[in-house]
Scaffold this motif. Sequence first.
Motif, PDB file in Angstrom:
ATOM      1  N   ALA A 172     -18.045   4.696  -2.591  1.00 48.66           N
ATOM      2  CA  ALA A 172     -16.706   5.081  -3.062  1.00 48.66           C
ATOM      3  C   ALA A 172     -16.483   6.586  -2.932  1.00 48.66           C
ATOM      4  CB  ALA A 172     -16.520   4.632  -4.512  1.00 48.66           C
ATOM      5  N   VAL A 179     -13.520   2.408  -9.948  1.00 47.44           N
ATOM      6  CA  VAL A 179     -14.061   3.554  -9.221  1.00 47.44           C
ATOM      7  C   VAL A 179     -13.380   4.840  -9.695  1.00 47.44           C
ATOM      8  CG1 VAL A 179     -14.174   4.638  -6.947  1.00 47.44           C
ATOM      9  CG2 VAL A 179     -14.848   2.244  -7.210  1.00 47.44           C
ATOM     10  N   ARG A 200      -4.559 -11.377 -15.856  1.00 49.79           N
ATOM     11  CA  ARG A 200      -5.988 -11.039 -15.774  1.00 49.79           C
ATOM     12  C   ARG A 200      -6.749 -11.450 -17.023  1.00 49.79           C
ATOM     13  NH1 ARG A 200      -4.003  -5.855 -13.905  1.00 49.79           N
ATOM     14  NH2 ARG A 200      -3.585  -6.109 -11.691  1.00 49.79           N
ATOM     15  N   LEU A 241      -1.138  -9.914  -6.270  1.00 52.31           N
ATOM     16  CA  LEU A 241      -1.847  -9.558  -7.501  1.00 52.31           C
ATOM     17  C   LEU A 241      -3.174  -8.902  -7.141  1.00 52.31           C
ATOM     18  CD1 LEU A 241      -1.292 -12.807  -9.532  1.00 52.31           C
ATOM     19  CD2 LEU A 241      -0.538 -10.523 -10.217  1.00 52.31           C
ATOM     20  N   ALA A 242      -3.437  -7.764  -7.767  1.00 47.75           N
ATOM     21  CA  ALA A 242      -4.716  -7.098  -7.531  1.00 47.75           C
ATOM     22  C   ALA A 242      -5.673  -7.416  -8.673  1.00 47.75           C
ATOM     23  CB  ALA A 242      -4.514  -5.588  -7.445  1.00 47.75           C
ATOM     24  N   ARG A 243      -6.930  -7.133  -8.407  1.00 42.17           N
ATOM     25  CA  ARG A 243      -8.002  -7.320  -9.387  1.00 42.17           C
ATOM     26  C   ARG A 243      -8.016  -8.724  -9.987  1.00 42.17           C
ATOM     27  NH1 ARG A 243      -7.424  -3.898 -13.477  1.00 42.17           N
ATOM     28  NH2 ARG A 243      -5.633  -2.812 -12.653  1.00 42.17           N
ATOM     29  N   VAL A 244      -7.745  -9.697  -9.142  1.00 41.54           N
ATOM     30  CA  VAL A 244      -8.046 -11.089  -9.463  1.00 41.54           C
ATOM     31  C   VAL A 244      -8.799 -11.615  -8.240  1.00 41.54           C
ATOM     32  CG1 VAL A 244      -6.018 -11.477 -10.914  1.00 41.54           C
ATOM     33  CG2 VAL A 244      -5.889 -12.005  -8.484  1.00 41.54           C
ATOM     34  N   GLU A 245      -9.490 -12.722  -8.418  1.00 44.83           N
ATOM     35  CA  GLU A 245     -10.204 -13.290  -7.288  1.00 44.83           C
ATOM     36  C   GLU A 245      -9.228 -14.177  -6.534  1.00 44.83           C
ATOM     37  OE1 GLU A 245     -12.168 -15.875  -4.810  1.00 44.83           O
ATOM     38  OE2 GLU A 245     -10.955 -16.438  -6.511  1.00 44.83           O
ATOM     39  N   LEU A 266      -7.835  -5.373  -2.638  1.00 49.00           N
ATOM     40  CA  LEU A 266      -7.116  -5.979  -3.767  1.00 49.00           C
ATOM     41  C   LEU A 266      -8.025  -6.574  -4.819  1.00 49.00           C
ATOM     42  CD1 LEU A 266      -3.969  -7.727  -2.231  1.00 49.00           C
ATOM     43  CD2 LEU A 266      -4.083  -5.608  -3.563  1.00 49.00           C
ATOM     44  N   GLU A 267      -9.196  -7.057  -4.415  1.00 51.06           N
ATOM     45  CA  GLU A 267     -10.067  -7.651  -5.426  1.00 51.06           C
ATOM     46  C   GLU A 267     -10.526  -6.595  -6.426  1.00 51.06           C
ATOM     47  OE1 GLU A 267     -13.807  -9.447  -4.282  1.00 51.06           O
ATOM     48  OE2 GLU A 267     -13.755 -10.723  -6.043  1.00 51.06           O
ATOM     49  N   ALA A 268     -10.608  -5.340  -5.963  1.00 50.32           N
ATOM     50  CA  ALA A 268     -11.192  -4.306  -6.807  1.00 50.32           C
ATOM     51  C   ALA A 268     -10.180  -3.308  -7.357  1.00 50.32           C
ATOM     52  CB  ALA A 268     -12.251  -3.541  -6.026  1.00 50.32           C
ATOM     53  N   SER A 269      -9.040  -3.161  -6.691  1.00 53.96           N
ATOM     54  CA  SER A 269      -8.149  -2.068  -7.086  1.00 53.96           C
ATOM     55  C   SER A 269      -6.683  -2.439  -6.916  1.00 53.96           C
ATOM     56  CB  SER A 269      -8.443  -0.833  -6.228  1.00 53.96           C
ATOM     57  OG  SER A 269      -7.549   0.207  -6.585  1.00 53.96           O
ATOM     58  N   SER A 270      -5.859  -1.960  -7.858  1.00 48.93           N
ATOM     59  CA  SER A 270      -4.422  -2.176  -7.699  1.00 48.93           C
ATOM     60  C   SER A 270      -3.760  -1.001  -6.989  1.00 48.93           C
ATOM     61  CB  SER A 270      -3.764  -2.471  -9.054  1.00 48.93           C
ATOM     62  OG  SER A 270      -4.172  -1.535 -10.002  1.00 48.93           O
ATOM     63  N   ALA A 271      -4.557   0.030  -6.641  1.00 53.41           N
ATOM     64  CA  ALA A 271      -3.990   1.148  -5.876  1.00 53.41           C
ATOM     65  C   ALA A 271      -4.043   0.795  -4.390  1.00 53.41           C
ATOM     66  CB  ALA A 271      -4.806   2.410  -6.130  1.00 53.41           C
ATOM     67  N   PHE A 295     -14.560  -4.205 -14.125  1.00 55.71           N
ATOM     68  CA  PHE A 295     -13.955  -3.929 -12.817  1.00 55.71           C
ATOM     69  C   PHE A 295     -12.553  -4.501 -12.672  1.00 55.71           C
ATOM     70  CE2 PHE A 295     -18.221  -2.832 -12.288  1.00 55.71           C
ATOM     71  CZ  PHE A 295     -18.220  -1.850 -11.319  1.00 55.71           C
ATOM     72  N   LEU A 296     -12.307  -5.629 -13.314  1.00 53.51           N
ATOM     73  CA  LEU A 296     -11.006  -6.262 -13.123  1.00 53.51           C
ATOM     74  C   LEU A 296     -10.069  -6.029 -14.311  1.00 53.51           C
ATOM     75  CD1 LEU A 296     -12.204  -9.644 -11.505  1.00 53.51           C
ATOM     76  CD2 LEU A 296     -11.969  -7.403 -10.466  1.00 53.51           C
ATOM     77  N   TYR A 333      -6.042   2.839 -15.481  1.00 57.35           N
ATOM     78  CA  TYR A 333      -6.586   3.205 -14.166  1.00 57.35           C
ATOM     79  C   TYR A 333      -6.302   2.079 -13.169  1.00 57.35           C
ATOM     80  CZ  TYR A 333      -9.326   6.955 -16.314  1.00 57.35           C
ATOM     81  OH  TYR A 333      -9.719   8.092 -16.960  1.00 57.35           O
ATOM     82  N   PRO A 334      -6.194   2.418 -11.877  1.00 54.39           N
ATOM     83  CA  PRO A 334      -5.999   1.345 -10.894  1.00 54.39           C
ATOM     84  C   PRO A 334      -7.277   0.579 -10.585  1.00 54.39           C
ATOM     85  CG  PRO A 334      -5.997   3.474  -9.784  1.00 54.39           C
ATOM     86  CD  PRO A 334      -6.084   3.759 -11.255  1.00 54.39           C
ATOM     87  N   ASP A 335      -8.426   1.183 -10.850  1.00 54.06           N
ATOM     88  CA  ASP A 335      -9.691   0.489 -10.590  1.00 54.06           C
ATOM     89  C   ASP A 335     -10.846   1.206 -11.280  1.00 54.06           C
ATOM     90  OD1 ASP A 335     -10.672   2.613  -8.783  1.00 54.06           O
ATOM     91  OD2 ASP A 335      -9.085   1.887  -7.465  1.00 54.06           O
ATOM     92  N   ASP A 372     -14.267 -15.384  -1.335  1.00 56.07           N
ATOM     93  CA  ASP A 372     -14.359 -14.029  -1.874  1.00 56.07           C
ATOM     94  C   ASP A 372     -15.786 -13.485  -1.929  1.00 56.07           C
ATOM     95  OD1 ASP A 372     -11.543 -13.905  -2.421  1.00 56.07           O
ATOM     96  OD2 ASP A 372     -11.951 -12.569  -4.096  1.00 56.07           O
ATOM     97  N   LEU A 415     -21.035   3.505  -6.020  1.00 56.84           N
ATOM     98  CA  LEU A 415     -20.337   4.767  -6.319  1.00 56.84           C
ATOM     99  C   LEU A 415     -20.518   5.771  -5.184  1.00 56.84           C
ATOM    100  CD1 LEU A 415     -20.932   5.046 -10.171  1.00 56.84           C
ATOM    101  CD2 LEU A 415     -18.930   4.184  -8.968  1.00 56.84           C
ATOM    102  N   LEU A 454     -18.439  -8.114 -14.289  1.00 52.72           N
ATOM    103  CA  LEU A 454     -17.481  -7.790 -13.225  1.00 52.72           C
ATOM    104  C   LEU A 454     -16.057  -7.821 -13.779  1.00 52.72           C
ATOM    105  CD1 LEU A 454     -17.000  -7.430 -10.055  1.00 52.72           C
ATOM    106  CD2 LEU A 454     -16.524  -9.872 -10.059  1.00 52.72           C
TER     107      LEU A 454
END
Lengths: 436, 258
Positions: B35, A132, A415, A18-22, B44-49, A119-120, A128-130, B18, B32, A115
């Motif tokens: 990035a 950024v 999430r 799982l992404a974007r979880v702690e 993984l904490e920040a992006s699913s890509a 961000f999550l 979007y995937p993130d 973490d 930024l 956050l």
Amino acid sequence: MDDSAKPRHTRTIRVGNLARVEGEGALYVRVKGNQVEEVRLDIFEPPRFFEAFLRGRNFAEVPDITARICGICPVAYQMSSCQALEAALGLEVGGQLKALRRLLYCGEWIESHTLHIYFLHLPDFLGYPDAVRLAQDQPERIKRALQLKKTGNELMTLLGGREIHPINVKVGGFYRVPRKAELLAVRDKLEQAREIALETVRFVAGLNFPDLKPDYTFVSLREEGAYPILQGRIVSNRGLDIPVSAFEQHFQEEHVPHSNALHATLSGQPYLVGPLARYNLNYDLLPAPLQSLAKEVGLGPVCRNPFQSIVVRALETLYACEEALRLMGEYEEPDAPSLPVVPKAATGAGCSEAPRGILYHRYQMDQQGLITEAKIVPPTSQNQKMIEEDLRQFVAAHLELPKPELTLRCEQTIRNYDPCISCATHFLRLEMEHET
Amino acid sequence: MPGKHKPTLAVWKFASCDGCQLSLLDCEDELLAVAGAVTIAHFLEASSAVLPGPYDLSLVEGSITTPHDAERIQAIRKNSRFLVAIGACATAGGIQALRNFADVEAFTRVVYARPEYIQTLQHSSAISEHVKVDFELRGCPVNKAQLLEVISAFLHKRKPNIPPHSVCLECKARGTVCVMVAQGIPCLGPVTQAGCGAICPAYQRGCYGCFGPQENPNTVALSAWWTHLGVDETAQQRAFRTYNAGAQAFSKEAARHG
């Protein structure tokens, strides 16, 4: 051929990481025909044994050690630890020391909620995937979000020494309290943060939310005269109203094979903690302008849609900014940074509202002040069963969705809870177990 | 610039809180820009890509505590040009290395009704005990300015400028009066590596060593001073056995006490 065109067959959804979880977890859902056969939130984050090695440590070391359970909500661990130990020692930290603790906690709510929101969670809603990549299309929005988050961190740094694992919290109060001028130095930034938080509420309220309104059992603290952050009684929407010291008589934990985090239940049933629970049980304690804002953006006094937790988080961020400004305005430097503490053999429990929900601690110590037993129940183990239940309902209601879309929505469902997997796998003491 | 390779950054997590990878997200003013300078290929904490390796720079948080993780770190090393361990868990086994002084199996049986569900190693170990690391950045948590320095240094193929001296120098630079000399507060600052900015003494308490041992620390002399201040043996052992219990200089000193 699309999986949804052959509904009689078995379909599985697997998300390996799982992404974007702690922390580290995975998802497994198995559907046969129109039936959801199995739903599992696998938590494979390695155990870290906190309760065990807290034994034998001096009580004064506890808030620094428990902070290390989580880098995202260390203040919650410090506050629940301190309050449990102070309850054991018969200490009441009140007045400006209590106000400063609430102020520090406001910093953590602002930082952690921002956050999560931007961000999550938000990238899911906007595809979007993130954040950024989102910033490439909407740079101003993400820059403003970073400014909001930074203000929360600055408040934590001012009161705690640093934002991750603050060093200034001690049993009985603080090591050093700020001068009034130091607090006022961040006032302008908080006023700007309040504007960004207000924009955030309006913005996230306009997102598209899937329609899901489970009949949750909500559990949160209820603090005397104030929206709950620091302390209070533990209440539910089904009539529970108990002091923190009675937590273990009502809540149980069980050990399941697929998870390194225990599952907690309330009298055998899953329940929900976190922003949605806090909001629904304490709407009346929000200041009137925030209640009006909630109505204006379509929340109303009751919100049962877990996907709208992002709106409630934004509202709580705004609340934390306003509360911080109020506490700063009323601040008077206390005579001493902490109360004197004399160790004795005793047991005490404490509970506070981590950004993700109630965090319960209990400690027993001997007459030298060495810990003989520790128990910590973080919000994510309390929510784990409810997350699986939400997934079951969501998948059952959306079997027609193509698999990639359904997978994405399942991740989003997880999430909604802002799960903190490192928190949940620090290793809990086992109180009960269901044999299969 | 078209055709120019943008370096790839990967962030990995093992047993940890973490907090060190969060430090990267806490670089609000620089995030930024970072990035923009790298391709975030795995975080993984920040992006699913997630992009496939090899990665130019891997930041590794957390310690090795399970058989699975002991294998996973090998694969990450093979797939990384540079590998930097970040934080006390990755550089010294972290707070969870306190298990190293107990029997974990007995321990698991005591606290778990179903120990067979649990897979764990007897020791929590640093990344460098398993694979070659190109740099170790200390701290529980790491300092975000130092983290940016390390990323920047590797991207520009230079050595990171991370001073190995003690916290005492940071106290002096900050103008903090020594809490141990002036107030008799036990402080690990003289044997602890700088990096935090000497925050604890500035907040009227002794340093508790979250950045681990400085280069060539004189822990024996410091312990003698602590004894002089009235700190008993078990308390001295606990002080060296906390966030960097697995760091050699601290584990050796802890073994002398208790």
